[in-house]
Design an enzyme around this catalytic site. Structure first.
Site, PDB file in Angstrom:
ATOM      1  N   LYS A 144     -21.138  39.743  10.865  1.00  0.00           N
ATOM      2  CA  LYS A 144     -22.247  40.706  10.859  1.00  0.00           C
ATOM      3  C   LYS A 144     -23.556  40.002  10.527  1.00  0.00           C
ATOM      4  O   LYS A 144     -24.589  40.293  11.118  1.00  0.00           O
ATOM      5  CB  LYS A 144     -21.999  41.835   9.851  1.00  0.00           C
ATOM      6  CG  LYS A 144     -20.806  42.673  10.230  1.00  0.00           C
ATOM      7  CD  LYS A 144     -21.002  44.130   9.984  1.00  0.00           C
ATOM      8  CE  LYS A 144     -19.946  44.841  10.791  1.00  0.00           C
ATOM      9  NZ  LYS A 144     -19.483  46.036  10.541  1.00  0.00           N
ATOM     10  N   LYS A 157     -12.043  41.942  20.255  1.00  0.00           N
ATOM     11  CA  LYS A 157     -11.019  42.883  19.770  1.00  0.00           C
ATOM     12  C   LYS A 157     -11.297  44.289  20.300  1.00  0.00           C
ATOM     13  O   LYS A 157     -12.461  44.683  20.390  1.00  0.00           O
ATOM     14  CB  LYS A 157     -11.080  42.897  18.238  1.00  0.00           C
ATOM     15  CG  LYS A 157      -9.933  43.583  17.567  1.00  0.00           C
ATOM     16  CD  LYS A 157     -10.166  43.666  16.063  1.00  0.00           C
ATOM     17  CE  LYS A 157     -10.996  44.877  15.711  1.00  0.00           C
ATOM     18  NZ  LYS A 157     -10.884  45.326  14.324  1.00  0.00           N
ATOM     19  N   LYS A 184     -13.176  50.486  17.758  1.00  0.00           N
ATOM     20  CA  LYS A 184     -13.739  51.844  17.821  1.00  0.00           C
ATOM     21  C   LYS A 184     -15.229  51.803  18.098  1.00  0.00           C
ATOM     22  O   LYS A 184     -15.790  52.707  18.662  1.00  0.00           O
ATOM     23  CB  LYS A 184     -13.635  52.547  16.475  1.00  0.00           C
ATOM     24  CG  LYS A 184     -12.341  52.522  15.813  1.00  0.00           C
ATOM     25  CD  LYS A 184     -12.443  53.377  14.557  1.00  0.00           C
ATOM     26  CE  LYS A 184     -11.312  53.088  13.632  1.00  0.00           C
ATOM     27  NZ  LYS A 184     -11.592  51.937  12.765  1.00  0.00           N
TER      28      LYS A 184
HETATM   29  P1  ATP Z   1     -13.012  48.609  14.198  1.00  0.00           P
HETATM   30  O1  ATP Z   1     -12.101  48.980  15.322  1.00  0.00           O
HETATM   31  O2  ATP Z   1     -14.159  49.533  14.073  1.00  0.00           O
HETATM   32  O3  ATP Z   1     -13.395  47.156  14.233  1.00  0.00           O
HETATM   33  P2  ATP Z   1     -11.350  47.903  11.974  1.00  0.00           P
HETATM   34  O4  ATP Z   1     -10.306  47.160  12.671  1.00  0.00           O
HETATM   35  O5  ATP Z   1     -12.309  47.081  11.216  1.00  0.00           O
HETATM   36  O6  ATP Z   1     -12.159  48.883  12.911  1.00  0.00           O
HETATM   37  P3  ATP Z   1      -9.588  49.937  10.913  1.00  0.00           P
HETATM   38  O7  ATP Z   1      -9.766  50.877  12.009  1.00  0.00           O
HETATM   39  O8  ATP Z   1      -9.582  50.469   9.531  1.00  0.00           O
HETATM   40  O9  ATP Z   1     -10.741  48.871  10.911  1.00  0.00           O
HETATM   41  O10 ATP Z   1      -8.245  49.138  11.143  1.00  0.00           O
HETATM   42  C1  ATP Z   1      -7.044  49.733  10.732  1.00  0.00           C
HETATM   43  C2  ATP Z   1      -5.892  48.853  11.071  1.00  0.00           C
HETATM   44  O11 ATP Z   1      -5.797  48.708  12.498  1.00  0.00           O
HETATM   45  C3  ATP Z   1      -6.032  47.442  10.500  1.00  0.00           C
HETATM   46  O12 ATP Z   1      -4.760  47.036  10.036  1.00  0.00           O
HETATM   47  C4  ATP Z   1      -6.462  46.628  11.675  1.00  0.00           C
HETATM   48  O13 ATP Z   1      -6.052  45.293  11.551  1.00  0.00           O
HETATM   49  C5  ATP Z   1      -5.740  47.339  12.835  1.00  0.00           C
HETATM   50  N1  ATP Z   1      -6.453  47.139  14.100  1.00  0.00           N
HETATM   51  C6  ATP Z   1      -7.695  47.576  14.412  1.00  0.00           C
HETATM   52  N2  ATP Z   1      -8.031  47.202  15.665  1.00  0.00           N
HETATM   53  C7  ATP Z   1      -6.968  46.499  16.148  1.00  0.00           C
HETATM   54  C8  ATP Z   1      -6.700  45.834  17.396  1.00  0.00           C
HETATM   55  N3  ATP Z   1      -7.580  45.813  18.379  1.00  0.00           N
HETATM   56  N4  ATP Z   1      -5.500  45.234  17.550  1.00  0.00           N
HETATM   57  C9  ATP Z   1      -4.570  45.250  16.562  1.00  0.00           C
HETATM   58  N5  ATP Z   1      -4.772  45.853  15.360  1.00  0.00           N
HETATM   59  C10 ATP Z   1      -5.944  46.459  15.145  1.00  0.00           C
END
Ligand code: ATP
Ligand code: LTN
Length: 329
Positions: free
Chosen positions: A111, A193, A196
């Protein structure tokens, strides 16, 4: 029975990445572990959220936990703010964390490198709160996607540091990361990745996406011009990602899927992946629609808050006593 804890931060709608990397594993583990799963709403507000959206996302997250198969009879499901000990131990953890450690966290560094403005102190200290989330329950294992490994490793360091300073208090947890599906990539840019916070929305499948839209996103997923169905993550990252998604959702080995579609066009394979994804989403959405219109969420949260608070308060009190924060009469 060993304990396991994990959480998701619903800053938006839950994604297929969350399902494959995290949620689906929670469901698989709930029979063999004492499972705690929470909605990390305090983590959501490290960046501004529209209050109406946030509240809806929290409700949907709980409904989706249940729709994906988490069973409140087996797992303790709760909202982070219903258990006050999280914020309190989070502060205590922050007082035991060095600035250098937080500055080395990849998410924070990314970030900063992107030049994000208005970063909050909460965003910086968020790994301390995450450590508290885990340590309060003396969790042995933390099932997460690849991106969270570093935070669980910091949690281990903080637990050990606390135990050394104040005497044995916390269980030192281990991250649990699946070999397949730990990092589902964006469909529109397979070097990133699936997230969201995807700006275009094309690369991310949401669990509540309309099925026709989900299919369209898969059919238009970025692949390559090599044209051969094989497992080459480096040169065919988009194709690899699609096969990984299908493999995770069907429990078929990736090579098995390659063998079935070898020599055929990418379109055929994409059609198969779309079928698999729509099957999963359809089942989840049917259950979600039943749950969201029932009283189940209220009941689950009230029950979960009681069970979680009893354990968390106990750990917090022990930690406070060890530090010398309590007055003994
Ligand atoms: P964002 O999607 O906004 O980056 P984030 O990954 O930081 O969100 P969370 O949504 O809280 O945060 O993630 C919840 C769980 O889902 C965590 O264990 C994370 O590692 C997993 N996760 C999130 N995105 C992925 C992905 N693309 N592939 C595999 N696991 C994921
Ligand atoms: N930081 C995680 C969500 C999260 C979490 C936790 C995961 C908050 N507390 C405790 C596992 C255990 C994220 O942003 N994905």
């Amino acid at each position: 029975m060993k304990r396991m804890l994990s959480g998701i931060k619903p800053t938006g709608q839950l994604t297929l990445g969350n399902y494959i990397g995290a949620l689906r594993n929670f469901v698989n583990y709930q029979d063999d572990y004492e499972m705690f799963v929470f909605v990390a709403n305090l983590h959501c507000i490290t960046e501004y959220q529209d209050p109406k959206d946030l509240s809806k996302n929290l409700t949907d997250a709980i409904a989706l936990y249940l729709a994906c198969g988490l069973d409140p009879k087996k797992a303790t499901i709760f909202l982070q703010t219903d258990v006050h000990a999280h914020a309190e131990l989070g502060y205590i953890m922050a007082c035991n964390t060095y600035l250098g450690e937080l500055s080395r966290m990849t998410q924070f560094k990314d970030k900063t490198a992107k030049g994000e403005k208005n970063m909050t102190a909460g965003l910086y200290t968020y790994p301390c709160l995450m450590a508290a989330d885990i340590l309060l329950y003396n969790a042995n294992y933390v099932p997460v996607g690849e991106d969270q490994k570093q935070h669980v490793e910091l949690t281990r360091d903080l637990a050990q540091r606390f135990n050394n300073k104040y005497g044995e208090t916390f269980v030192v947890p281990e991250p649990l990361i699946n070999k397949v599906g730990a990092r589902i990539m964006s469909l529109s840019d397979p070097s990133k990745k699936m997230s969201k916070s995807d700006e275009t929305n094309k690369g991310c499948i949401y669990l509540l996406d309309d099925l026709a839209l989900a299919r369209k996103k898969i059919m238009s997923a970025v692949t390559d011009s090599i044209g051969v169905i094989q497992l080459d993550k480096e040169n065919q990252a988009g194709l690899y990602n699609l096969i990984e998604i299908a493999s995770s959702l069907t429990n078929r080995p990736m090579q098995d899927i390659v063998d079935e579609f070898a020599g055929q066009g990418y379109g055929k394979l994409k059609g198969y992946v779309a079928d698999v994804v729509c099957d999963t989403l359809g089942t989840i959405q049917n259950r979600y629609n039943e749950i969201i219109h029932s009283r189940q969420i209220e009941e689950v949260l009230s029950d979960g808050a009681k069970k979680a608070s009893a354990i968390a308060d106990n750990t917090l009190n022990t930690a406070k006593e060890k530090i010398g924060l309590e007055i003994k009469y």
